[in-house]
Design an enzyme around this catalytic site. Structure first.
Site, PDB file in Angstrom:
ATOM      1  N   GLY A 166       0.781  -1.240   0.000  1.00 12.87           N
ATOM      2  CA  GLY A 166       0.000   0.000   0.000  1.00 12.87           C
ATOM      3  C   GLY A 166       0.806   1.280   0.000  1.00 12.87           C
ATOM      4  N   ASN A 185       1.531   3.013  -2.595  1.00 13.98           N
ATOM      5  CA  ASN A 185       0.833   3.946  -3.490  1.00 13.98           C
ATOM      6  C   ASN A 185      -0.406   4.531  -2.816  1.00 13.98           C
ATOM      7  OD1 ASN A 185       1.977   4.269  -6.340  1.00 13.98           O
ATOM      8  ND2 ASN A 185       2.250   2.098  -5.920  1.00 13.98           N
ATOM      9  N   ASN A 207      -5.468   2.954 -12.949  1.00 11.27           N
ATOM     10  CA  ASN A 207      -4.495   1.948 -12.499  1.00 11.27           C
ATOM     11  C   ASN A 207      -3.097   2.546 -12.577  1.00 11.27           C
ATOM     12  OD1 ASN A 207      -3.482  -0.675 -11.778  1.00 11.27           O
ATOM     13  ND2 ASN A 207      -2.935  -1.003 -13.919  1.00 11.27           N
ATOM     14  N   HIS A 257       0.853   1.378 -13.171  1.00 13.90           N
ATOM     15  CA  HIS A 257       1.698   0.255 -13.591  1.00 13.90           C
ATOM     16  C   HIS A 257       3.158   0.714 -13.604  1.00 13.90           C
ATOM     17  CE1 HIS A 257       2.737  -3.541 -15.364  1.00 13.90           C
ATOM     18  NE2 HIS A 257       3.522  -2.878 -16.207  1.00 13.90           N
TER      19      HIS A 257
HETATM   20  C1  GAR Z   1       3.505  -1.018  -7.334  1.00 22.80           C
HETATM   21  O1  GAR Z   1       4.816  -0.929  -7.815  1.00 22.80           O
HETATM   22  C2  GAR Z   1       2.517  -1.013  -8.477  1.00 22.80           C
HETATM   23  O2  GAR Z   1       2.881  -0.149  -9.518  1.00 22.80           O
HETATM   24  C3  GAR Z   1       2.579  -2.453  -8.909  1.00 22.80           C
HETATM   25  O3  GAR Z   1       2.625  -3.179  -7.701  1.00 22.80           O
HETATM   26  C4  GAR Z   1       3.259  -2.400  -6.693  1.00 22.80           C
HETATM   27  C5  GAR Z   1       2.369  -2.318  -5.481  1.00 22.80           C
HETATM   28  O4  GAR Z   1       2.992  -1.638  -4.410  1.00 22.80           O
HETATM   29  N1  GAR Z   1       1.460  -2.786  -9.735  1.00 22.80           N
HETATM   30  C6  GAR Z   1       1.537  -3.613 -10.782  1.00 22.80           C
HETATM   31  O5  GAR Z   1       2.554  -4.194 -11.091  1.00 22.80           O
HETATM   32  C7  GAR Z   1       0.235  -3.766 -11.569  1.00 22.80           C
HETATM   33  N2  GAR Z   1       0.448  -4.462 -12.809  1.00 22.80           N
HETATM   34  P1  GAR Z   1       2.161  -0.949  -3.236  1.00 22.80           P
HETATM   35  O6  GAR Z   1       1.176  -1.973  -2.685  1.00 22.80           O
HETATM   36  O7  GAR Z   1       3.222  -0.602  -2.214  1.00 22.80           O
HETATM   37  O8  GAR Z   1       1.476   0.279  -3.785  1.00 22.80           O
END
Ligand code: GAR
Length: 211
Positions: free
Chosen positions: A12, A14, A108, A110
């Site tokens: 989490g 982000n 989203n 990415h």
């Molecule tokens: C982030 O780097 C996000 O961009 C990626 O997963 C991570 C989650 O981190 N998402 C993907 O790869 C989607 N295809 P978080 O839970 O600390 O935000």
């Protein structure tokens, strides 16, 4: 105020970037109404509780099909009267019927420069391993609207950073999170909530801010 739900599955960071930007007044016209997790033990839920945001779990493991999971997510979003959905490290690729109900209303993040290193199976650290194996000299992150094709919907914002000699996947992931994801995701949310995004075909136009 745009009633916004953030979908999460993991750490989490982000989500935290969104919460912080919101607290600093950098996300305008947005009400963080809910955080919904596909996993009951996601640390993102703790971050949401600490920020006083209502939390919900729709446990992916309890569903026999992705369609049934999507129906449960849609029911939750509707019951909470959600207008904007933000996928912030959400492990499940959303599909029907959520995508139809929320067309151009699901953002989203990415961790690559789409259309490179994206699509089903490209998640988290694997994205950075593939980028390093390919030998790219820049990478970054993309905030986009979700469509049926994973990670390929209309692009709202992108930001790039250099790939440096000696980078490991973890080093590149950290640079992209800190310098790209945590900046463009809150910015994209604010642009939506301010009513500044217009989608024409797959092109997203960004309108000037009103004075
Ligand atoms: C982030 O780097 C996000 O961009 C990626 O997963 C991570 C989650 O981190 N998402 C993907 O790869 C989607 N295809 P978080 O839970 O600390 O935000």
């Amino acid at each position: 105020m745009v009633r916004t739900a953030v979908l999460v599955s993991g750490d989490g960071t982000n989500l935290q970037a969104i919460i912080n930007a919101h607290n600093y007044g950098k996300i305008k016209n947005c009400h963080l109404a809910a955080v919904i997790s596909s996993k009951p033990n996601a640390f993102a839920l703790t971050r949401a509780r600490n920020a006083g945001i209502p939390t919900f779990v729709v446990n992916y493991a309890n569903f026999t099909s992705r369609h049934a999971f999507n129906e449960a997510i849609l029911e939750k979003l509707r019951s909470l009267d959600i207008e904007l959905v933000v996928m912030a490290g959400f492990l499940v690729v959303l599909g029907s019927p959520v995508l139809e109900a929320y067309e151009n209303r699901i953002i989203n993040i990415h961790p690559s420069l789409v259309p490179a290193f994206c699509g089903e199976g490209f998640y988290g650290i694997r994205v950075h391993e593939e980028a390093l194996n390919f030998g790219v000299k820049v990478s970054g992150a993309t905030a986009h609207f979700a469509t049926a094709e994973a990670d390929m919907g209309p692009i709202i914002l992108q930001k790039a950073v250099p790939v440096l000699e000696g980078d490991t996947p973890k080093m590149l992931q950290k640079r992209i999170m800190e310098e790209c994801e945590w900046k463009i995701l809150p910015e994209a949310v604010s642009l939506y909530c301010e009513g500044r995004l217009e989608v024409v075909g797959r092109i997203v136009h960004i309108r000037e801010a009103k004075e």
